[in-house]
Each structure stands twice: as structure tokens, then as C-alpha cells.
Write an enzyme that holds these catalytic residues in place. Structure first.
Site, PDB file in Angstrom:
ATOM      1  N   ASP A   1      64.943 -14.716  22.888  1.00 22.94           N
ATOM      2  CA  ASP A   1      66.095 -14.274  23.110  1.00 22.94           C
ATOM      3  C   ASP A   1      66.502 -13.341  24.451  1.00 22.94           C
ATOM      4  O   ASP A   1      65.379 -13.334  25.015  1.00 22.94           O
ATOM      5  CB  ASP A   1      66.680 -13.313  21.871  1.00 22.94           C
ATOM      6  CG  ASP A   1      67.862 -12.669  21.995  1.00 22.94           C
ATOM      7  OD1 ASP A   1      69.019 -13.491  22.280  1.00 22.94           O
ATOM      8  OD2 ASP A   1      68.075 -11.568  21.582  1.00 22.94           O
TER       9      ASP A   1
ATOM     10  N   ASP B   1      69.344 -10.669  25.391  1.00 23.00           N
ATOM     11  CA  ASP B   1      69.823  -9.175  24.991  1.00 23.00           C
ATOM     12  C   ASP B   1      68.769  -8.615  24.052  1.00 23.00           C
ATOM     13  O   ASP B   1      68.773  -9.194  22.930  1.00 23.00           O
ATOM     14  CB  ASP B   1      71.270  -9.221  24.927  1.00 23.00           C
ATOM     15  CG  ASP B   1      72.127  -9.675  26.003  1.00 23.00           C
ATOM     16  OD1 ASP B   1      72.370  -8.809  26.896  1.00 23.00           O
ATOM     17  OD2 ASP B   1      72.384 -10.741  26.147  1.00 23.00           O
TER      18      ASP B   1
ATOM     19  N   ASP C   1      65.906 -10.254  18.398  1.00 24.85           N
ATOM     20  CA  ASP C   1      66.318  -9.051  17.845  1.00 24.85           C
ATOM     21  C   ASP C   1      67.539  -9.181  17.004  1.00 24.85           C
ATOM     22  O   ASP C   1      67.873  -8.256  16.390  1.00 24.85           O
ATOM     23  CB  ASP C   1      66.618  -8.221  18.914  1.00 24.85           C
ATOM     24  CG  ASP C   1      67.876  -8.175  19.638  1.00 24.85           C
ATOM     25  OD1 ASP C   1      68.181  -9.109  20.297  1.00 24.85           O
ATOM     26  OD2 ASP C   1      68.626  -7.080  19.789  1.00 24.85           O
TER      27      ASP C   1
END
Length: 346
Positions: free
Chosen positions: A73, A75, A276
Site C-alpha cells: 500500500d 499512504d 494499513d
């Protein structure tokens, strides 16, 4: 490859409402300082989700002889979460680590951002990019020999086609209208901003006053009702996301990329995914269903997750990636594995 419905994505129907409780479940509100600082609670949670750093040796022992594919991922994983999404820069150290990992393993970044924005942040040419939660996928360029015997750079999939995949192409005209209406509707709400992420739209409210949350949500839903059932609304970290109502998510993108690499049905492939946010759970579920791979969640507080391992913050992601690259570099089989997966000579 089958499609999956993500429980955290909802079609916006007339009269429907996403309560504050549901918003909290979907990570639209930050975890309190008390929860973050509850070391005992976090330690207890880590019994079931041990650190990928302390578990690294065992993970690599299990990976021996397998073809590792790395999925990341952006961000909150490669860059910290920041108030201004346009300033979610990754560090030079992180960029170097991702570049090094991609030398030894097929590597992809799967983000909710548009491909152009993610590529602008990452600035690497040796990785796959999947923007808009996997609705816009592009392969890294490969060297190829032209008819004159010289080498040029092309982007090809294993069937020799341009490696660009966009399953939501038909929704683009309507999405452009939605983006324009969103801009006009929220321009008077301080701190609210709309981001065009290619095949989805994000309404950021990290800098919006809490007393304006309800007004912002009402305006967004009012617009989306006009486009029901073609679009749906979901929640991320201080962001509302509007996506086409197709059964496609980060988990499907992971499967598609494995298929593109010719590893979809490979019994000895080991996908490693680090993310996240709640949208990364779709990829974790796919890995869990496959019964092979390492799903790793990045979080500083306990959370419900399908991940098997955890990392506390992006700085630990950096450490993990560096260790992964060093581990493969020191392996005598690294070049042969790279040749098998990437199709380059050893």
C-alpha cells in the site's frame, strides 16, 4: 478469477444512512491517544499478530524455495499519514528500499490514489502500479529487441499485450460529473477537499471541523443518490471514497497481478502484502483464502484484521524491506529466482 464484495463498501440508496458508529468502525475517526498508548493492550493483540520484524527469520525460513511477490500500500505504509494528501511524500530511504526489493522480487504498489499520483510520489520504473484500488493497473517497462536489433523499452504482459488493465472504464464519464458536483457542493466547508483518483473520488475531511462532519456527509450522499446504483460510498482514514459499483478491490488486483506474472495457480508462490487501511483487508482475505503468503498490517493500535503479522509504523516497514532485500541478496539462488519470475537472464 471470482469477484468479491467488500463489506466496508456500501451502495448509496435513497434514505440510507451510515451512522457515526459505522463510521468509527471503518476508521474514519482517529484512534484516541489513550488507545494508542495502551501498551498492554497492544502487546496482547500482538500475540495473534506478531511483529514481522521479530518473526522475520521464521517467515524467510517458510519462504525458502518459494517465489516471493511483494505488494505494498502507499499512504500510511510507505509514507506517513499527513493532513495534506498532496504532501504524502515518501522518504529517499524508503524509495531506495523499494527499489532494492524490486531488484529481487516482482513488486507492486496497490493504492487508492490515481496511478499518476502514486507514480509521482514513488518515482520508480521497476515496479507494477495499481491505482484506484486496483481499477487501473500498469506494468513496469521491459527491454525488448526491435526489428533493427536495437533495444527499446515497452510495457508488456505475459501475453505480449500492453499491460494496462482498467475494469471500470465505462464509469469515467459519470465519475467526472460526480467530481464536478462534489467540488461545487463542498467548497464552502472549511478544510474539505476533493481528490480525483482516476477511477474513484476521495473527499478528505482530516482538516474539517467535527461540527461540519454531518453537513459534509449529507452533501456527499445527496449527490451520490443521483448516481445510484452505479456508484457506492466507503470510508477510509478521514476520507469518504466514491467508487464504481463493480466487484473489484485490492484483493482482486493482487490476484490479477499474480495471474499476469503467470503465478496465479503456482503452488510455491508466496505473496507478501503490507498495508494499513481497511481497503487492504481485501488483499489480506485473498492471501488467507489462498493459504499461502504473508499479510502484514501497519498499525500503532489494536484493530480487527485478517493480517497474520504486524508492523508499528512506516519506519518499521522501511526496516522490514531492507532486511528482505538483504536476505535475498545474500541468497545464492537470488539471480535464478529473479530470472524465473521476471523473465530476465541471470
Amino acid at each position: 478469477m471470482g469477484f468479491q464484495r467488500s463489506s466496508h463498501w456500501q451502495k448509496v440508496q435513497p434514505g440510507s444512512d451510515l451512522s457515526t458508529k459505522e463510521r468509527g468502525t471503518n476508521s474514519s475517526h482517529p484512534v484516541t491517544n489513550e488507545a494508542v498508548s495502551d501498551d498492554a493492550n497492544y502487546s496482547s493483540w500482538m500475540v495473534d499478530h506478531p511483529s514481522a520484524l521479530t518473526s522475520f527469520d521464521q517467515m524467510m525460513k517458510d519462504a525458502k524455495g518459494k517465489k516471493i511477490v511483494v505488494f505494498l500500500d502507499y499512504d500510511g505504509t510507505l509514507s506517513p499519514i499527513v493532513n495534506d494528501p498532496d504532501r504524502a511524500f515518501m522518504s529517499d530511504e524508503m524509495r531506495a528500499a523499494v527499489r532494492e526489493v524490486a531488484k529481487y522480487f516482482p513488486t507492486a504498489i496497490i493504492s487508492g490514489r490515481s496511478i499518476d499520483k502514486v507514480k509521482g510520489f514513488v518515482q520508480l520504473n521497476n515496479i507494477y502500479y495499481a491505482g484506484s484500488h486496483g481499477m487501473d493497473i500498469m506494468a513496469p517497462p521491459r527491454p525488448a529487441r526491435s526489428s533493427d536489433g536495437k533495444y527499446h523499452t515497452v510495457s508488456l504482459d505475459r501475453k505480449g499485450n500492453d499491460a494496462v488493465f482498467q475494469p471500470a472504464q465505462k464509469f469515467l464519464p459519470a465519475l467526472q460529473k460526480i467530481l464536478k458536483e462534489l467540488e461545487e457542493a463542498i467548497m464552502k466547508i472549511p478544510g474539505a477537499r476533493v481528490e480525483n483518483n482516476g477511477f474513484c473520488a476521495s473527499v478528505h475531511f482530516r482538516q474539517v471541523r467535527e461540527e461540519d462532519y454531518g453537513t459534509l456527509e449529507e452533501k456527499v450522499k445527496s449527490i451520490l443518490k443521483q448516481y445510484y446504483p452505479d456508484f457506492r460510498l466507503g470510508w477510509g482514514k478521514k476520507v469518504m471514497e466514491i467508487r464504481p459499483s463493480i466487484e473489484w478491490d485490492k484483493g482482486n488486483a493482487l490476484e490479477y497481478l499474480l495471474d499476469t506474472l503467470g503465478l496465479g495457480n503456482c503452488p510455491d508462490v508466496l505473496p507478501l502484502y503490507i498495508g494499513d487501511d481497511i481497503t487492504d483487508e481485501d488483499a489480506f482475505k485473498v492471501i488467507q483464502k489462498r493459504g499461502q503468503g504473508c499479510p502484514i498490517v501497519v498499525t500503532s493500535s489494536p484493530k480487527d484484521t485478517k493480517a497474520s503479522y504486524s508492523l508499528y509504523e512506516p519506519s518499521e516497514v522501511l526496516t522490514f524491506l531492507l532486511r528482505l532485500a538483504r536476505w535475498r541478496k545474500s541468497s545464492s539462488s537470488s539471480r535464478s529466482v529473479l530470472s524465473q519470475v521476471w523473465g530476465v537472464s541471470s
